[in-house]
Design a protein around this motif. Structure first.
Motif, PDB file in Angstrom:
ATOM      1  N   THR A 145      -7.457  38.711 131.564  1.00 24.86           N
ATOM      2  CA  THR A 145      -6.229  39.462 131.795  1.00 24.86           C
ATOM      3  C   THR A 145      -5.667  39.205 133.185  1.00 24.86           C
ATOM      4  O   THR A 145      -6.404  39.003 134.156  1.00 24.86           O
ATOM      5  CB  THR A 145      -6.478  40.975 131.645  1.00 24.86           C
ATOM      6  OG1 THR A 145      -7.536  41.358 132.547  1.00 24.86           O
ATOM      7  CG2 THR A 145      -6.888  41.320 130.236  1.00 24.86           C
ATOM      8  N   SER A 146      -4.351  39.263 133.277  1.00 25.89           N
ATOM      9  CA  SER A 146      -3.690  39.167 134.574  1.00 25.89           C
ATOM     10  C   SER A 146      -4.006  40.426 135.385  1.00 25.89           C
ATOM     11  O   SER A 146      -4.424  41.450 134.838  1.00 25.89           O
ATOM     12  CB  SER A 146      -2.177  39.050 134.380  1.00 25.89           C
ATOM     13  OG  SER A 146      -1.667  40.277 133.875  1.00 25.89           O
ATOM     14  N   PRO A 147      -3.808  40.387 136.709  1.00 25.76           N
ATOM     15  CA  PRO A 147      -4.009  41.593 137.508  1.00 25.76           C
ATOM     16  C   PRO A 147      -3.165  42.764 137.009  1.00 25.76           C
ATOM     17  O   PRO A 147      -3.618  43.913 136.996  1.00 25.76           O
ATOM     18  CB  PRO A 147      -3.588  41.156 138.917  1.00 25.76           C
ATOM     19  CG  PRO A 147      -3.852  39.686 138.942  1.00 25.76           C
ATOM     20  CD  PRO A 147      -3.512  39.205 137.556  1.00 25.76           C
ATOM     21  N   GLU A 148      -1.933  42.472 136.593  1.00 24.81           N
ATOM     22  CA  GLU A 148      -1.050  43.522 136.094  1.00 24.81           C
ATOM     23  C   GLU A 148      -1.617  44.153 134.821  1.00 24.81           C
ATOM     24  O   GLU A 148      -1.615  45.375 134.655  1.00 24.81           O
ATOM     25  CB  GLU A 148       0.341  42.948 135.821  1.00 24.81           C
ATOM     26  CG  GLU A 148       1.088  42.476 137.068  1.00 24.81           C
ATOM     27  CD  GLU A 148       0.712  41.079 137.544  1.00 24.81           C
ATOM     28  OE1 GLU A 148       1.343  40.602 138.487  1.00 24.81           O
ATOM     29  OE2 GLU A 148      -0.202  40.450 136.956  1.00 24.81           O
ATOM     30  N   ALA A 149      -2.108  43.306 133.927  1.00 26.41           N
ATOM     31  CA  ALA A 149      -2.685  43.801 132.678  1.00 26.41           C
ATOM     32  C   ALA A 149      -3.984  44.556 132.935  1.00 26.41           C
ATOM     33  O   ALA A 149      -4.261  45.587 132.305  1.00 26.41           O
ATOM     34  CB  ALA A 149      -2.928  42.637 131.721  1.00 26.41           C
ATOM     35  N   ALA A 150      -4.800  44.051 133.866  1.00 22.94           N
ATOM     36  CA  ALA A 150      -6.066  44.714 134.188  1.00 22.94           C
ATOM     37  C   ALA A 150      -5.824  46.104 134.761  1.00 22.94           C
ATOM     38  O   ALA A 150      -6.569  47.057 134.462  1.00 22.94           O
ATOM     39  CB  ALA A 150      -6.865  43.861 135.164  1.00 22.94           C
ATOM     40  N   ALA A 151      -4.789  46.251 135.569  1.00 18.44           N
ATOM     41  CA  ALA A 151      -4.512  47.540 136.200  1.00 18.44           C
ATOM     42  C   ALA A 151      -4.139  48.605 135.172  1.00 18.44           C
ATOM     43  O   ALA A 151      -4.642  49.736 135.208  1.00 18.44           O
ATOM     44  CB  ALA A 151      -3.396  47.381 137.230  1.00 18.44           C
ATOM     45  N   VAL A 152      -3.257  48.248 134.220  1.00 19.71           N
ATOM     46  CA  VAL A 152      -2.881  49.256 133.221  1.00 19.71           C
ATOM     47  C   VAL A 152      -4.021  49.498 132.239  1.00 19.71           C
ATOM     48  O   VAL A 152      -4.183  50.610 131.727  1.00 19.71           O
ATOM     49  CB  VAL A 152      -1.581  48.864 132.472  1.00 19.71           C
ATOM     50  CG1 VAL A 152      -0.406  48.819 133.421  1.00 19.71           C
ATOM     51  CG2 VAL A 152      -1.716  47.564 131.723  1.00 19.71           C
ATOM     52  N   CYS A 153      -4.846  48.483 132.007  1.00 13.31           N
ATOM     53  CA  CYS A 153      -6.017  48.629 131.142  1.00 13.31           C
ATOM     54  C   CYS A 153      -6.965  49.682 131.706  1.00 13.31           C
ATOM     55  O   CYS A 153      -7.372  50.628 131.015  1.00 13.31           O
ATOM     56  CB  CYS A 153      -6.727  47.285 131.003  1.00 13.31           C
ATOM     57  SG  CYS A 153      -8.343  47.351 130.196  1.00 13.31           S
ATOM     58  N   GLU A 154      -7.323  49.545 132.967  1.00 15.92           N
ATOM     59  CA  GLU A 154      -8.285  50.475 133.563  1.00 15.92           C
ATOM     60  C   GLU A 154      -7.678  51.854 133.772  1.00 15.92           C
ATOM     61  O   GLU A 154      -8.392  52.868 133.726  1.00 15.92           O
ATOM     62  CB  GLU A 154      -8.818  49.904 134.876  1.00 15.92           C
ATOM     63  CG  GLU A 154      -9.654  48.655 134.680  1.00 15.92           C
ATOM     64  CD  GLU A 154     -10.758  48.846 133.637  1.00 15.92           C
ATOM     65  OE1 GLU A 154     -11.454  49.878 133.672  1.00 15.92           O
ATOM     66  OE2 GLU A 154     -10.896  47.959 132.765  1.00 15.92           O
ATOM     67  N   SER A 155      -6.375  51.921 133.969  1.00 20.62           N
ATOM     68  CA  SER A 155      -5.697  53.213 134.031  1.00 20.62           C
ATOM     69  C   SER A 155      -5.854  53.963 132.708  1.00 20.62           C
ATOM     70  O   SER A 155      -6.175  55.160 132.685  1.00 20.62           O
ATOM     71  CB  SER A 155      -4.206  53.010 134.341  1.00 20.62           C
ATOM     72  OG  SER A 155      -3.485  54.211 134.199  1.00 20.62           O
ATOM     73  N   ALA A 156      -5.650  53.271 131.616  1.00 19.79           N
ATOM     74  CA  ALA A 156      -5.782  53.901 130.299  1.00 19.79           C
ATOM     75  C   ALA A 156      -7.228  54.301 130.014  1.00 19.79           C
ATOM     76  O   ALA A 156      -7.489  55.375 129.456  1.00 19.79           O
ATOM     77  CB  ALA A 156      -5.271  52.959 129.212  1.00 19.79           C
ATOM     78  N   ARG A 157      -8.165  53.445 130.377  1.00 21.92           N
ATOM     79  CA  ARG A 157      -9.581  53.788 130.168  1.00 21.92           C
ATOM     80  C   ARG A 157      -9.936  55.079 130.920  1.00 21.92           C
ATOM     81  O   ARG A 157     -10.578  55.978 130.387  1.00 21.92           O
ATOM     82  CB  ARG A 157     -10.476  52.658 130.667  1.00 21.92           C
ATOM     83  CG  ARG A 157     -10.508  51.393 129.832  1.00 21.92           C
ATOM     84  CD  ARG A 157     -11.663  50.530 130.288  1.00 21.92           C
ATOM     85  NE  ARG A 157     -11.546  49.143 129.925  1.00 21.92           N
ATOM     86  CZ  ARG A 157     -11.916  48.644 128.737  1.00 21.92           C
ATOM     87  NH1 ARG A 157     -12.387  49.448 127.805  1.00 21.92           N
ATOM     88  NH2 ARG A 157     -11.797  47.343 128.505  1.00 21.92           N
ATOM     89  N   GLY A 158      -9.513  55.149 132.174  1.00 19.42           N
ATOM     90  CA  GLY A 158      -9.872  56.296 132.995  1.00 19.42           C
ATOM     91  C   GLY A 158      -9.211  57.590 132.576  1.00 19.42           C
ATOM     92  O   GLY A 158      -9.752  58.670 132.819  1.00 19.42           O
ATOM     93  N   LEU A 159      -8.046  57.484 131.939  1.00 19.97           N
ATOM     94  CA  LEU A 159      -7.283  58.684 131.569  1.00 19.97           C
ATOM     95  C   LEU A 159      -7.351  59.007 130.087  1.00 19.97           C
ATOM     96  O   LEU A 159      -6.632  59.891 129.614  1.00 19.97           O
ATOM     97  CB  LEU A 159      -5.818  58.498 131.981  1.00 19.97           C
ATOM     98  CG  LEU A 159      -5.570  58.403 133.489  1.00 19.97           C
ATOM     99  CD1 LEU A 159      -4.143  57.977 133.767  1.00 19.97           C
ATOM    100  CD2 LEU A 159      -5.866  59.741 134.158  1.00 19.97           C
ATOM    101  N   ARG A 160      -8.231  58.342 129.345  1.00 22.85           N
ATOM    102  CA  ARG A 160      -8.236  58.497 127.894  1.00 22.85           C
ATOM    103  C   ARG A 160      -8.428  59.950 127.459  1.00 22.85           C
ATOM    104  O   ARG A 160      -7.778  60.415 126.525  1.00 22.85           O
ATOM    105  CB  ARG A 160      -9.325  57.624 127.283  1.00 22.85           C
ATOM    106  CG  ARG A 160      -9.410  57.773 125.758  1.00 22.85           C
ATOM    107  CD  ARG A 160      -9.791  56.518 125.074  1.00 22.85           C
ATOM    108  NE  ARG A 160      -9.801  56.679 123.633  1.00 22.85           N
ATOM    109  CZ  ARG A 160      -9.877  55.696 122.777  1.00 22.85           C
ATOM    110  NH1 ARG A 160      -9.925  54.458 123.220  1.00 22.85           N
ATOM    111  NH2 ARG A 160      -9.883  55.911 121.483  1.00 22.85           N
ATOM    112  N   ARG A 161      -9.299  60.677 128.122  1.00 24.91           N
ATOM    113  CA  ARG A 161      -9.537  62.067 127.714  1.00 24.91           C
ATOM    114  C   ARG A 161      -8.332  62.964 127.966  1.00 24.91           C
ATOM    115  O   ARG A 161      -8.217  64.029 127.358  1.00 24.91           O
ATOM    116  CB  ARG A 161     -10.761  62.622 128.446  1.00 24.91           C
ATOM    117  CG  ARG A 161     -12.077  61.991 128.008  1.00 24.91           C
ATOM    118  CD  ARG A 161     -13.244  62.678 128.676  1.00 24.91           C
ATOM    119  NE  ARG A 161     -14.505  62.120 128.229  1.00 24.91           N
ATOM    120  CZ  ARG A 161     -15.694  62.560 128.632  1.00 24.91           C
ATOM    121  NH1 ARG A 161     -15.781  63.573 129.501  1.00 24.91           N
ATOM    122  NH2 ARG A 161     -16.800  61.995 128.181  1.00 24.91           N
TER     123      ARG A 161
END
Length: 220
Positions: A145-161
């Motif tokens: 993943t690009s840095p941009e894609a990685a950033a939104v990916c980890e944002s979603a993982r962290g906020l899933r709950r």
């Protein structure tokens, strides 16, 4: 020469809106994410056995339809993604790669919201939807993943709950709750608006709408 912002070195890319899509290098698959209107409503309609013409959707979702129209100008596979079908979208991308028998690039485009002045406004629901799809791709092995894609990916993982709360409390949700005219336009197209709480449900359906000759149908 590659453009500094085209993310061409990466398999999975992320951007915002039509302008963002145009900044990216051409991709084999484009996933358009407009969680609270376009993507969820069309996905639910297609899941019920219907098809939805892009020309009809343009009447009630300017931003989502504009991104789809721009995406369809080339020759990629154009999919609609949301929280409701995030994992199914990831599986579809991998299935398309299997059919092509070669590495497949994917651009995940968050539609955002258009203001009355025509400017693109950040939409938390689209970032979370795009990030959840990218996370699902990563879980299946498409993790270049690009840095941009990685950033939104980890944002979603962290906020899933907190996903349901974040969506229902967002400015877009409040706008929809007050937007009688938008709801009327959706219903005029013969579609049922997807409730905000339902749009926040992750992996509620396995249906993935794909654009085919100007009409959204279920990917088979």
């Amino acid at each position: 020469m590659p453009h500094p912002f085209d993310q061409s070195a990466y398999q999975v890319r992320f951007e915002w809106g039509v302008a963002g899509l145009q900044r990216l290098a051409p991709a084999d698959v484009i996933v358009v994410v407009d969680v609270l209107r376009f993507s969820s409503i069309v996905t639910d309609a297609v899941a019920s056995g219907r098809t939805v013409a892009l020309a009809d959707a343009e009447r009630w979702s300017r931003n989502g339809a504009a991104v789809v129209t721009a995406a369809a100008a080339g020759e990629p596979s154009v999919l609609l993604g949301s929280l409701r079908n995030a994992s199914a979208v990831a599986r579809t991308v991998l299935e398309l790669q299997n059919r092509r028998q070669q590495r497949t690039s994917v651009a995940v485009i968050a539609a955002g919201e258009l203001t009355d002045a025509g400017d693109l406004r950040f939409a938390v629901e689209d970032q979370l939807g795009a990030g959840t799809i990218i996370a699902a791709l990563s879980d299946l092995g498409a993790d270049h993943t690009s840095p941009e894609a990685a950033a939104v990916c980890e944002s979603a993982r962290g906020l899933r709950r907190a996903m349901r709360h974040l969506l229902t409390a967002s400015g877009s949700a409040k706008e929809i709750a007050e937007g009688v005219s938008a709801t009327a336009r959706i219903e005029a197209a013969g579609l049922v608006p997807t409730a905000t709480a339902a749009a926040a449900e992750v992996d509620a359906t396995d249906v993935v709408p794909v654009l085919s000759d100007g009409v959204f149908v279920a990917f088979a």
